[in-house]
Design a protein around this motif. Structure first.
Motif, PDB file in Angstrom:
ATOM      1  N   CYS A  27       0.827  -1.210   0.000  1.00  0.00           N
ATOM      2  CA  CYS A  27       0.000   0.000   0.000  1.00  0.00           C
ATOM      3  C   CYS A  27       0.857   1.255   0.000  1.00  0.00           C
ATOM      4  O   CYS A  27       0.474   2.288  -0.548  1.00  0.00           O
ATOM      5  CB  CYS A  27      -0.960  -0.004   1.197  1.00  0.00           C
ATOM      6  SG  CYS A  27      -0.193   0.364   2.804  1.00  0.00           S
ATOM      7  N   GLY A  28       2.051   1.169   0.634  1.00  0.00           N
ATOM      8  CA  GLY A  28       2.958   2.307   0.660  1.00  0.00           C
ATOM      9  C   GLY A  28       2.579   3.390   1.651  1.00  0.00           C
ATOM     10  O   GLY A  28       3.300   4.376   1.807  1.00  0.00           O
ATOM     11  N   GLU A  29       1.467   3.206   2.346  1.00  0.00           N
ATOM     12  CA  GLU A  29       0.957   4.263   3.220  1.00  0.00           C
ATOM     13  C   GLU A  29       0.931   3.897   4.695  1.00  0.00           C
ATOM     14  O   GLU A  29       1.008   4.785   5.548  1.00  0.00           O
ATOM     15  CB  GLU A  29      -0.465   4.653   2.781  1.00  0.00           C
ATOM     16  CG  GLU A  29      -0.508   5.222   1.364  1.00  0.00           C
ATOM     17  CD  GLU A  29      -1.928   5.487   0.889  1.00  0.00           C
ATOM     18  OE1 GLU A  29      -2.872   5.160   1.651  1.00  0.00           O
ATOM     19  OE2 GLU A  29      -2.101   5.998  -0.231  1.00  0.00           O
ATOM     20  N   CYS A  30       0.808   2.610   5.015  1.00  0.00           N
ATOM     21  CA  CYS A  30       0.710   2.221   6.422  1.00  0.00           C
ATOM     22  C   CYS A  30       2.053   2.434   7.127  1.00  0.00           C
ATOM     23  O   CYS A  30       3.089   2.627   6.487  1.00  0.00           O
ATOM     24  CB  CYS A  30       0.265   0.762   6.553  1.00  0.00           C
ATOM     25  SG  CYS A  30       1.500  -0.458   6.005  1.00  0.00           S
ATOM     26  N   GLU A  31       2.035   2.374   8.451  1.00  0.00           N
ATOM     27  CA  GLU A  31       3.270   2.646   9.197  1.00  0.00           C
ATOM     28  C   GLU A  31       4.328   1.584   8.951  1.00  0.00           C
ATOM     29  O   GLU A  31       5.522   1.847   9.058  1.00  0.00           O
ATOM     30  CB  GLU A  31       2.985   2.785  10.688  1.00  0.00           C
ATOM     31  CG  GLU A  31       2.440   1.560  11.372  1.00  0.00           C
ATOM     32  CD  GLU A  31       2.185   1.810  12.856  1.00  0.00           C
ATOM     33  OE1 GLU A  31       2.837   1.133  13.670  1.00  0.00           O
ATOM     34  OE2 GLU A  31       1.353   2.673  13.198  1.00  0.00           O
ATOM     35  N   CYS A  68       4.836   0.041   5.977  1.00  0.00           N
ATOM     36  CA  CYS A  68       5.465   0.417   4.704  1.00  0.00           C
ATOM     37  C   CYS A  68       6.401   1.606   4.909  1.00  0.00           C
ATOM     38  O   CYS A  68       7.498   1.649   4.349  1.00  0.00           O
ATOM     39  CB  CYS A  68       4.398   0.767   3.661  1.00  0.00           C
ATOM     40  SG  CYS A  68       3.519  -0.652   2.985  1.00  0.00           S
ATOM     41  N   GLN A  69       5.978   2.546   5.732  1.00  0.00           N
ATOM     42  CA  GLN A  69       6.788   3.740   5.967  1.00  0.00           C
ATOM     43  C   GLN A  69       8.126   3.402   6.632  1.00  0.00           C
ATOM     44  O   GLN A  69       9.122   4.088   6.430  1.00  0.00           O
ATOM     45  CB  GLN A  69       6.014   4.749   6.829  1.00  0.00           C
ATOM     46  CG  GLN A  69       4.780   5.325   6.161  1.00  0.00           C
ATOM     47  CD  GLN A  69       5.098   6.117   4.905  1.00  0.00           C
ATOM     48  OE1 GLN A  69       6.011   6.942   4.891  1.00  0.00           O
ATOM     49  NE2 GLN A  69       4.368   5.863   3.828  1.00  0.00           N
ATOM     50  N   SER A  70       8.145   2.309   7.410  1.00  0.00           N
ATOM     51  CA  SER A  70       9.381   1.912   8.089  1.00  0.00           C
ATOM     52  C   SER A  70      10.152   0.833   7.324  1.00  0.00           C
ATOM     53  O   SER A  70      11.164   0.342   7.798  1.00  0.00           O
ATOM     54  CB  SER A  70       9.070   1.410   9.502  1.00  0.00           C
ATOM     55  OG  SER A  70       8.238   0.264   9.454  1.00  0.00           O
ATOM     56  N   GLY A  71       9.661   0.482   6.127  1.00  0.00           N
ATOM     57  CA  GLY A  71      10.348  -0.530   5.319  1.00  0.00           C
ATOM     58  C   GLY A  71      10.025  -1.961   5.717  1.00  0.00           C
ATOM     59  O   GLY A  71      10.637  -2.902   5.221  1.00  0.00           O
ATOM     60  N   ASP A  72       9.044  -2.130   6.598  1.00  0.00           N
ATOM     61  CA  ASP A  72       8.637  -3.468   7.031  1.00  0.00           C
ATOM     62  C   ASP A  72       7.518  -3.980   6.115  1.00  0.00           C
ATOM     63  O   ASP A  72       6.397  -4.249   6.553  1.00  0.00           O
ATOM     64  CB  ASP A  72       8.170  -3.437   8.490  1.00  0.00           C
ATOM     65  CG  ASP A  72       9.286  -3.044   9.441  1.00  0.00           C
ATOM     66  OD1 ASP A  72      10.353  -3.679   9.371  1.00  0.00           O
ATOM     67  OD2 ASP A  72       9.094  -2.111  10.238  1.00  0.00           O
ATOM     68  N   TYR A  73       7.851  -4.118   4.838  1.00  0.00           N
ATOM     69  CA  TYR A  73       6.839  -4.498   3.853  1.00  0.00           C
ATOM     70  C   TYR A  73       6.216  -5.853   4.155  1.00  0.00           C
ATOM     71  O   TYR A  73       5.075  -6.122   3.767  1.00  0.00           O
ATOM     72  CB  TYR A  73       7.453  -4.554   2.444  1.00  0.00           C
ATOM     73  CG  TYR A  73       8.002  -3.234   1.939  1.00  0.00           C
ATOM     74  CD1 TYR A  73       7.578  -2.019   2.461  1.00  0.00           C
ATOM     75  CD2 TYR A  73       8.949  -3.213   0.930  1.00  0.00           C
ATOM     76  CE1 TYR A  73       8.087  -0.813   1.999  1.00  0.00           C
ATOM     77  CE2 TYR A  73       9.470  -2.021   0.450  1.00  0.00           C
ATOM     78  CZ  TYR A  73       9.039  -0.820   0.989  1.00  0.00           C
ATOM     79  OH  TYR A  73       9.547   0.368   0.521  1.00  0.00           O
ATOM     80  N   ASN A  74       6.972  -6.715   4.832  1.00  0.00           N
ATOM     81  CA  ASN A  74       6.451  -8.048   5.166  1.00  0.00           C
ATOM     82  C   ASN A  74       5.246  -7.988   6.088  1.00  0.00           C
ATOM     83  O   ASN A  74       4.514  -8.966   6.222  1.00  0.00           O
ATOM     84  CB  ASN A  74       7.556  -8.906   5.801  1.00  0.00           C
ATOM     85  CG  ASN A  74       8.167  -8.266   7.030  1.00  0.00           C
ATOM     86  OD1 ASN A  74       8.425  -7.057   7.061  1.00  0.00           O
ATOM     87  ND2 ASN A  74       8.429  -9.048   8.050  1.00  0.00           N
TER      88      ASN A  74
END
Length: 343
Positions: free
Chosen positions: A91-95, A97-103
């Motif tokens: 999504c690129g928007e959640c916290e 994604c913002q911290s690079g924890d895409y998993n």
């Protein structure tokens, strides 16, 4: 092109299909697959224990060569040797994604699970997920970057100091990678298995792991205590997904030790000794998959020789030989199986 597709949930439902060859869209890289690894989750998917977005081409561990790049891609060109993270969409928007924890993104879609993966001749990946393969890393090894990154992720969630005693339970590919990563941090590493794990325990010795222990023949707790003046292991990584192993891991740990759960259990609801966690002040950490920060360090571990991935490959089949690949894994004969595409 031919692809190995999970067509429906439940046991089996995996077949070779003709699929349209994908094209690289904006921000995407088209990769010709050289090798794709069979992961434990592919086995769980085949057996119906793990649900994916059917129909989908499986395969999330792979290496290959760039054949086409989409609009806006300047980081890669045709001919580049590459591997890719499994992340295809976030999504690129959640916290997270913002911290690079895409998993941990709730909307994440992965290659080989919700998006067509590597058990085919070609696939497309998003450019942000693609990595160049270093000079000293061959295609077979590079196809195992994803499982190595998963173990790097697990080890990075713990603190390992020079000389710490680390126990890895389960000598499968994930356990063998975890042991090598822990050893690269300066630990004294013990890996455990059972009598039917002989091939894998022998491989651990070949890889230079300090102790490869058959717990049906040797008392692992006695060995750990002898190495630690009776205190117990500093860190335990449970990589088998077996309930008795989880119980054993907590027992082997010292007070204030660290327990990392890496293996997936067949049933999520298991018996766990919380009393031991409380009384020994054990720190328990879960580790899910991998994230972008794990990939370049993992590639470098192979590039500089700290991790020998190629040594884990025991079998290679093409994608039409799935049943043979499956049987070699289920029998315990194989350590790591790679699949190759067909035209």
């Amino acid at each position: 092109m031919k692809a190995l597709v999970k067509t429906a949930h439940g046991f089996g439902n995996l077949e070779i299909q003709d699929k349209v060859e994908p094209q690289a869209g904006p921000g995407q890289v088209k990769i010709e697959v050289k090798y794709a690894g069979v992961c434990g989750s592919d086995i769980h998917t085949y057996e119906g224990h793990y649900k994916v977005g059917v129909p989908v081409t499986l395969g999330h561990e792979f290496s290959g060569q760039v054949v086409e790049v989409g609009e806006g891609v300047t980081e890669f060109k045709a001919g580049d040797r590459v591997t890719s993270e499994t992340t295809f969409y976030i999504c690129g928007e959640c916290e997270y994604c913002q911290s690079g924890d895409y998993n941990l993104c709730n909307h994440r879609k992965g290659l080989g699970t919700q998006q067509d993966g590597g058990f085919a001749k070609y696939l497309v990946a998003r450019k942000e997920s693609v990595h160049h393969i270093p000079e000293n890393v061959d295609y077979q090894s590079a196809a195992m970057t994803e499982p190595l990154a998963c173990t790097h992720h697990a080890v990075a969630k713990t603190e390992i100091n020079e000389g710490d005693v680390v126990v890895v339970i389960g000598p499968g590919p994930i356990g063998l990678f975890t042991a090598q990563v822990a050893k690269s941090r300066g630990a004294k590493v013990l890996i455990t298995g059972l009598t039917n794990d002989k091939v894998r325990l022998d491989k651990a010795e070949e890889l230079g792991i300090d102790f490869a222990v058959n717990t049906q023949e040797q008392d692992i707790k006695e060995l750990v205590n002898s190495l630690t003046d009776g205190y117990g292991a500093d860190v335990v990584f449970e990589c088998s997904g077996a309930v008795p192993a989880a119980k054993q891991g907590l027992d082997l740990l010292r007070k204030k030790g660290q327990y990392g759960q890496v293996g997936l259990f067949a049933q999520a609801d298991i018996s766990f000794d919380l009393e031991k966690i409380i009384q020994k002040e054990i720190r328990v950490v879960g580790s899910r998959s991998q994230k972008p920060a794990d990939w370049e360090p993992s590639l470098e571990l192979m590039n500089n020789g700290s991790v020998n991935a190629l040594a884990l490959v025991t079998h290679e089949f093409d994608i039409t030989q799935w049943e043979e690949a499956y049987q070699s894994i289920k029998s315990g004969e194989a350590i790591k199986v790679l699949l190759t595409p067909i035209d």
